[in-house]
Design a protein around this motif. Structure first.
Motif, PDB file in Angstrom:
ATOM      1  N   THR A  65       0.824  -1.207   0.000  1.00  0.00           N
ATOM      2  CA  THR A  65       0.000   0.000   0.000  1.00  0.00           C
ATOM      3  C   THR A  65       0.860   1.259   0.000  1.00  0.00           C
ATOM      4  O   THR A  65       0.639   2.180  -0.776  1.00  0.00           O
ATOM      5  CB  THR A  65      -0.949   0.005   1.211  1.00  0.00           C
ATOM      6  OG1 THR A  65      -0.187  -0.179   2.416  1.00  0.00           O
ATOM      7  CG2 THR A  65      -1.963  -1.103   1.101  1.00  0.00           C
ATOM      8  N   LEU A  66       1.850   1.325   0.874  1.00  0.00           N
ATOM      9  CA  LEU A  66       2.777   2.472   0.927  1.00  0.00           C
ATOM     10  C   LEU A  66       2.004   3.787   0.839  1.00  0.00           C
ATOM     11  O   LEU A  66       2.321   4.687   0.055  1.00  0.00           O
ATOM     12  CB  LEU A  66       3.811   2.393  -0.210  1.00  0.00           C
ATOM     13  CG  LEU A  66       4.604   1.083  -0.312  1.00  0.00           C
ATOM     14  CD1 LEU A  66       5.543   1.113  -1.504  1.00  0.00           C
ATOM     15  CD2 LEU A  66       5.385   0.795   0.966  1.00  0.00           C
ATOM     16  N   ASP A  67       0.955   3.878   1.662  1.00  0.00           N
ATOM     17  CA  ASP A  67       0.037   5.010   1.570  1.00  0.00           C
ATOM     18  C   ASP A  67       0.680   6.347   1.915  1.00  0.00           C
ATOM     19  O   ASP A  67       0.228   7.388   1.453  1.00  0.00           O
ATOM     20  CB  ASP A  67      -1.170   4.786   2.499  1.00  0.00           C
ATOM     21  CG  ASP A  67      -2.097   3.705   1.966  1.00  0.00           C
ATOM     22  OD1 ASP A  67      -2.101   3.506   0.741  1.00  0.00           O
ATOM     23  OD2 ASP A  67      -2.786   3.061   2.763  1.00  0.00           O
ATOM     24  N   ALA A  85       5.700  -7.748   7.661  1.00  0.00           N
ATOM     25  CA  ALA A  85       5.629  -6.410   8.237  1.00  0.00           C
ATOM     26  C   ALA A  85       5.464  -5.351   7.148  1.00  0.00           C
ATOM     27  O   ALA A  85       4.717  -4.384   7.320  1.00  0.00           O
ATOM     28  CB  ALA A  85       6.876  -6.129   9.060  1.00  0.00           C
ATOM     29  N   THR A  86       6.147  -5.526   6.022  1.00  0.00           N
ATOM     30  CA  THR A  86       6.063  -4.552   4.939  1.00  0.00           C
ATOM     31  C   THR A  86       4.669  -4.529   4.327  1.00  0.00           C
ATOM     32  O   THR A  86       4.158  -3.469   3.935  1.00  0.00           O
ATOM     33  CB  THR A  86       7.117  -4.859   3.854  1.00  0.00           C
ATOM     34  OG1 THR A  86       8.407  -4.964   4.469  1.00  0.00           O
ATOM     35  CG2 THR A  86       7.177  -3.760   2.811  1.00  0.00           C
ATOM     36  N   LEU A  87       4.028  -5.695   4.264  1.00  0.00           N
ATOM     37  CA  LEU A  87       2.649  -5.778   3.780  1.00  0.00           C
ATOM     38  C   LEU A  87       1.640  -5.354   4.843  1.00  0.00           C
ATOM     39  O   LEU A  87       0.457  -5.183   4.546  1.00  0.00           O
ATOM     40  CB  LEU A  87       2.325  -7.201   3.334  1.00  0.00           C
ATOM     41  CG  LEU A  87       2.998  -7.708   2.056  1.00  0.00           C
ATOM     42  CD1 LEU A  87       2.779  -9.208   1.898  1.00  0.00           C
ATOM     43  CD2 LEU A  87       2.469  -6.969   0.841  1.00  0.00           C
ATOM     44  N   ASN A  88       2.122  -5.231   6.089  1.00  0.00           N
ATOM     45  CA  ASN A  88       1.268  -4.852   7.221  1.00  0.00           C
ATOM     46  C   ASN A  88       0.129  -5.861   7.414  1.00  0.00           C
ATOM     47  O   ASN A  88      -1.034  -5.493   7.581  1.00  0.00           O
ATOM     48  CB  ASN A  88       0.704  -3.443   7.031  1.00  0.00           C
ATOM     49  CG  ASN A  88       0.132  -2.873   8.318  1.00  0.00           C
ATOM     50  OD1 ASN A  88       0.557  -3.222   9.418  1.00  0.00           O
ATOM     51  ND2 ASN A  88      -0.847  -1.998   8.194  1.00  0.00           N
ATOM     52  N   LEU A  89       0.501  -7.166   7.418  1.00  0.00           N
ATOM     53  CA  LEU A  89      -0.476  -8.236   7.583  1.00  0.00           C
ATOM     54  C   LEU A  89      -0.241  -8.990   8.892  1.00  0.00           C
ATOM     55  O   LEU A  89       0.876  -9.016   9.413  1.00  0.00           O
ATOM     56  CB  LEU A  89      -0.384  -9.232   6.421  1.00  0.00           C
ATOM     57  CG  LEU A  89      -0.755  -8.727   5.035  1.00  0.00           C
ATOM     58  CD1 LEU A  89      -0.586  -9.847   4.016  1.00  0.00           C
ATOM     59  CD2 LEU A  89      -2.181  -8.183   5.001  1.00  0.00           C
ATOM     60  N   HIS A  90      -1.304  -9.601   9.388  1.00  0.00           N
ATOM     61  CA  HIS A  90      -1.167 -10.539  10.498  1.00  0.00           C
ATOM     62  C   HIS A  90      -0.565 -11.827   9.948  1.00  0.00           C
ATOM     63  O   HIS A  90      -0.922 -12.288   8.865  1.00  0.00           O
ATOM     64  CB  HIS A  90      -2.530 -10.825  11.128  1.00  0.00           C
ATOM     65  CG  HIS A  90      -2.492 -11.893  12.184  1.00  0.00           C
ATOM     66  ND1 HIS A  90      -2.067 -11.644  13.468  1.00  0.00           N
ATOM     67  CD2 HIS A  90      -2.807 -13.218  12.114  1.00  0.00           C
ATOM     68  CE1 HIS A  90      -2.132 -12.770  14.162  1.00  0.00           C
ATOM     69  NE2 HIS A  90      -2.572 -13.736  13.373  1.00  0.00           N
ATOM     70  N   ALA A  91       0.380 -12.434  10.704  1.00  0.00           N
ATOM     71  CA  ALA A  91       1.012 -13.678  10.278  1.00  0.00           C
ATOM     72  C   ALA A  91       0.412 -14.865  11.017  1.00  0.00           C
ATOM     73  O   ALA A  91       0.111 -14.785  12.215  1.00  0.00           O
ATOM     74  CB  ALA A  91       2.518 -13.618  10.535  1.00  0.00           C
ATOM     75  N   SER A  92       0.241 -15.969  10.292  1.00  0.00           N
ATOM     76  CA  SER A  92      -0.224 -17.219  10.888  1.00  0.00           C
ATOM     77  C   SER A  92       0.696 -18.326  10.419  1.00  0.00           C
ATOM     78  O   SER A  92       0.928 -18.484   9.208  1.00  0.00           O
ATOM     79  CB  SER A  92      -1.669 -17.510  10.474  1.00  0.00           C
ATOM     80  OG  SER A  92      -2.150 -18.674  11.125  1.00  0.00           O
ATOM     81  N   ALA A 152      11.197   8.001   3.811  1.00  0.00           N
ATOM     82  CA  ALA A 152      10.379   6.854   4.212  1.00  0.00           C
ATOM     83  C   ALA A 152       9.335   6.579   3.139  1.00  0.00           C
ATOM     84  O   ALA A 152       8.833   7.496   2.482  1.00  0.00           O
ATOM     85  CB  ALA A 152       9.692   7.097   5.555  1.00  0.00           C
ATOM     86  N   SER A 153       9.029   5.303   2.974  1.00  0.00           N
ATOM     87  CA  SER A 153       7.972   4.860   2.065  1.00  0.00           C
ATOM     88  C   SER A 153       7.135   3.853   2.821  1.00  0.00           C
ATOM     89  O   SER A 153       7.609   2.747   3.128  1.00  0.00           O
ATOM     90  CB  SER A 153       8.579   4.234   0.801  1.00  0.00           C
ATOM     91  OG  SER A 153       7.579   3.855  -0.108  1.00  0.00           O
ATOM     92  N   GLY A 154       5.895   4.242   3.174  1.00  0.00           N
ATOM     93  CA  GLY A 154       5.124   3.401   4.081  1.00  0.00           C
ATOM     94  C   GLY A 154       5.856   3.294   5.410  1.00  0.00           C
ATOM     95  O   GLY A 154       6.300   4.298   5.962  1.00  0.00           O
ATOM     96  N   GLY A 155       6.025   2.080   5.888  1.00  0.00           N
ATOM     97  CA  GLY A 155       6.737   1.864   7.147  1.00  0.00           C
ATOM     98  C   GLY A 155       8.212   1.610   6.986  1.00  0.00           C
ATOM     99  O   GLY A 155       8.900   1.269   7.957  1.00  0.00           O
ATOM    100  N   VAL A 156       8.752   1.781   5.786  1.00  0.00           N
ATOM    101  CA  VAL A 156      10.171   1.511   5.509  1.00  0.00           C
ATOM    102  C   VAL A 156      10.937   2.826   5.500  1.00  0.00           C
ATOM    103  O   VAL A 156      10.644   3.722   4.697  1.00  0.00           O
ATOM    104  CB  VAL A 156      10.346   0.775   4.170  1.00  0.00           C
ATOM    105  CG1 VAL A 156      11.825   0.521   3.890  1.00  0.00           C
ATOM    106  CG2 VAL A 156       9.574  -0.544   4.172  1.00  0.00           C
ATOM    107  N   GLY A 157      11.933   2.940   6.396  1.00  0.00           N
ATOM    108  CA  GLY A 157      12.696   4.169   6.527  1.00  0.00           C
ATOM    109  C   GLY A 157      14.074   4.074   5.911  1.00  0.00           C
ATOM    110  O   GLY A 157      14.557   2.989   5.547  1.00  0.00           O
TER     111      GLY A 157
END
Length: 311
Positions: free
Chosen positions: A68-70, A240-247, A211-216
């Motif tokens: 997303t890199l919103d 983390a980069t996709l900002n998803l929950h992991a299972s 920074a781009s999204g959560g990447v600094g």
């Protein structure tokens, strides 16, 4: 047609784009450095700009469209005195205004910048990668065609003055500003509009994406000296980069996942029905699935696995 050879490296990484090269040049450099043909990038940067660029290698190129890199953060030098046809220092001057001494006043500069905070409409630069009837805007502009792009919504969440300096060559004021903006915002266009709001004319003379999204910027690797080993050691966590929950999934579930079959979701999953979840096996992202009741339905399956998952 020959079958594509599986990639030896499948990961996301952040690189610090050097000054003067295109985003395509960076991809070509990474391709040579890690000896993988399948390399792509998310979020184009102009040749004048430096800083954070997210790269996908191997199977991870499939993640680039999912990022997303919103939000993006930048530090820009806004040079007063004239506008250019590209809205940066690489273009030809189109409008000149003798800078007023008031432009050296920090309080006044902050007032002007504060007027750009929040949601607004922005007219992109004519020299941009936006398509007009299937042709890139910059190609039309370079050929001499008049390009008028429609305004589009943007949001500026921060426009903080860092300093005001004197350009040693022109003697004109330069505002160094830290911006946080929504995806799709052109800092070049902001500089143009800030110049006009200040009763002057301006363009961007230096630009760095921090920074781009959560990447600094601290997560970035230099392109020079990059190799497969350093890329693997500094790979971004794809979950983390996709900002998803992991299972996590077991060996038996992995077999079904790789065949695209749905699998049971664990009880107490902290995500809503319809949400995407990253399925992880032994430190690798193996699929992105959609929660459907008590099942995971596969949406994107990665046969080779994408490296870099932590935690």
């Amino acid at each position: 047609m020959a079958k594509r050879k599986p990639a030896d490296l499948n990961l996301l990484l952040a690189v610090d784009k050097p000054l003067g090269c295109t985003s395509h040049d960076v991809v070509a450099k990474v391709r040579r450095a890690v000896h993988e043909r399948r390399v792509g990038h998310a979020g184009t940067l102009d040749p004048l700009a430096t800083g954070v660029m997210i790269i996908g290698v191997g199977q991870a190129t499939r993640l680039l469209g999912m990022l997303t890199l919103d939000s993006k953060s930048y530090v820009a030098d806004i040079h007063f005195g004239y506008e250019t046809n590209t809205d940066d220092s690489e273009g030809e001057p189109t409008r000149t205004v003798e800078p007023d001494q008031s432009l050296f006043d920090e309080e006044g500069a902050r007032r002007v910048l504060s007027g750009f905070l929040g949601a607004s409409e922005q007219v992109p630069p004519a020299f941009s990668a936006i398509s007009v009837d299937g042709v890139r805007s910059y190609k039309r502009a370079r050929s001499g065609d008049e390009v008028v792009l429609p305004a589009r919504p943007i949001e500026v969440s921060a426009a903080d003055l860092i300093s005001i300096s004197l350009d040693p060559e022109s003697g004109n004021p330069v505002w160094t500003v830290a911006f946080s903006v929504s995806k799709g915002t052109y800092i070049r266009a902001l500089a143009r509009d800030i110049g006009r709001a200040a009763g002057s004319a301006a363009h961007v003379s230096a630009l760095r994406r921090t920074a781009s999204g959560g990447v600094g910027i601290g997560q970035c690797l230099a392109v020079d000296g990059l190799d497969a080993k350093s890329a693997r050691e500094r790979a971004l966590d794809p979950v983390a980069t996709l900002n998803l929950h992991a299972s996590s999934i077991c060996d038996e579930q992995l077999e079904d996942v790789l065949l695209g079959r749905s699998i049971s979701a664990p009880n107490g999953l902290p995500v809503d029905h319809g949400s995407q979840v990253a399925l992880v096996h032994v430190g690798q992202l193996r699929a992105v699935a959609r929660v459907d009741g008590d099942r995971f339905k596969m949406e994107h399956v990665f046969p080779q696995g994408i490296e870099g998952v932590r935690g």
